[in-house]
Design an enzyme around this catalytic site. Structure first.
Site, PDB file in Angstrom:
ATOM      1  CB  SER A 101      -0.895   0.011   1.242  1.00  0.00           C
ATOM      2  OG  SER A 101      -1.513   1.268   1.426  1.00  0.00           O
ATOM      3  CE1 TYR A 127      -4.364  -2.086   4.738  1.00  0.00           C
ATOM      4  CE2 TYR A 127      -3.662   0.126   4.140  1.00  0.00           C
ATOM      5  CZ  TYR A 127      -4.057  -1.144   3.774  1.00  0.00           C
ATOM      6  OH  TYR A 127      -4.141  -1.492   2.449  1.00  0.00           O
TER       7      TYR A 127
END
Length: 335
Positions: free
Chosen positions: A127, A152
């Site tokens: 990501s 995350y």
């Protein structure tokens, strides 16, 4: 070839599974169908995939070590595209354990499956959030990613480290792809385009964080899928001459690579909202908000290395991509 696609009921996994089958590959898709967002949307994606003869679905949680190990032994995959994860920056602040199970344990079970069953290439989703406190733009894969600002992001950086370890120890070719703000038809309800569209159509206000002073490198889902499919054919090789002291951090002496996949064209949040308003023919009621914990001010992908390897550069125009999403949303929800 025979592929495992994890997260096949998810946004990107659904599109990847479709495209692989169109290319004539056999695809086994797995997903745990959790309720992080509307399960009916996930089931609707699976209904589309169910009509494809080359696709098969198995409901399975990646944290199920024995179940995943058995799947690898029975199916004998050639390659794996690992897209399943607990997504969402803000959700990770309130629900951290969900990220340990899905993103850490789950990634490890996939690595173990690849190690024990001779998988040719593991491609997995990282990501843009790994860039964290990095203020240098555009974000390049050679940049430091040691200062994440959400759990995350930390789990995604951990996935890259875990993958490098397995590439080094066991010679498993692994490629991590740092996605930048993916949007498009069948998108996730927790992401900005979906949330904004739903609110505007229903006459509700939209929350605009940092008073709209943010930029995102919005990347259309078809561009992401094209990048994934091209990269899965480029299997990393051992490069003995690579050195930590002088080498690119996106590579290694092990068969390991990291790439960004982004549009390479950051868009101001207010411009994004204007494109959506134009597509809907409606004006949003905007609720200006401060910056949220875990958010970054801007994202901007450097994709030169992706182009060098694949001769592909993402390029869907935002206005067209937003129109495509709005058309899908109206049809799917009969608005």
């Amino acid at each position: 070839m025979k592929f495992l696609v994890t997260g096949a009921a998810g946004f990107i996994g659904f599109h990847v599974a479709q495209r692989l089958c169109e290319q004539g590959h056999e695809v086994i898709g797995i997903d745990n169908l959790n309720d992080y967002y509307d399960v009916n949307l996930k089931l609707a994606r699976l209904d589309v995939l169910a009509s494809i003869s080359l696709f098969s679905f198995i409901k399975l949680d990646l944290a199920d070590r024995e179940g995943v190990a058995q799947l690898f032994v029975e199916e004998k995959f050639n390659r794996v595209i690992h897209l399943a994860a607990q997504a969402g920056v803000r959700y990770s602040i309130d629900n951290p354990m969900a990220y340990a199970d899905s993103n850490l344990v789950g990634h490890l079970t996939i690595l173990e499956g690849c190690r024990n069953n001779g998988v040719e290439h593991l491609v997995y989703a990282s990501s843009s959030s790994v860039y964290g406190l990095n203020n240098k733009i555009p974000f390049a894969t050679s940049d430091s990613v040691d200062h994440p600002i959400s759990l995350y992001a930390a789990t995604k950086k951990s996935n890259e480290l875990m993958s490098h370890t397995y590439s080094h120890l066991y010679g498993i070719p692994t490629t991590g792809l740092r996605f930048f703000t993916v949007y498009g038809p069948w998108g996730r309800p927790d992401m900005a385009l979906f949330k904004f569209t739903k609110a505007i159509v229903e006459g509700d206000a939209i929350d605009v964080y940092n008073n709209g002073d943010m930029s995102r490198d919005f990347t259309y889902v078809d561009d992401i899928v094209e990048g994934i499919l091209r990269i899965q054919d480029i299997v990393p090789k051992v490069t003995p001459d690579w050195k930590v002291e002088s080498g690119n951090a996106a590579q290694s002496s092990a068969p390991y690579r990291i790439f960004n996949i982004g549009n390479g064209n950051p868009v101001k949040l207010m411009s994004f909202i204007e494109s959506l308003e134009s597509s809907l023919g409606l004006t949003a009621n905007k609720n200006m908000m401060p910056m949220q914990a875990g958010d970054v001010y801007q994202t901007y992908a450097e994709v030169g290395d992706l182009f060098e390897e694949t001769s592909y550069r993402p390029g869907m125009a935002l206005e067209q991509g937003v129109d495509n999403f709005v058309q899908w949303y109206k049809e799917f929800y009969k608005n």
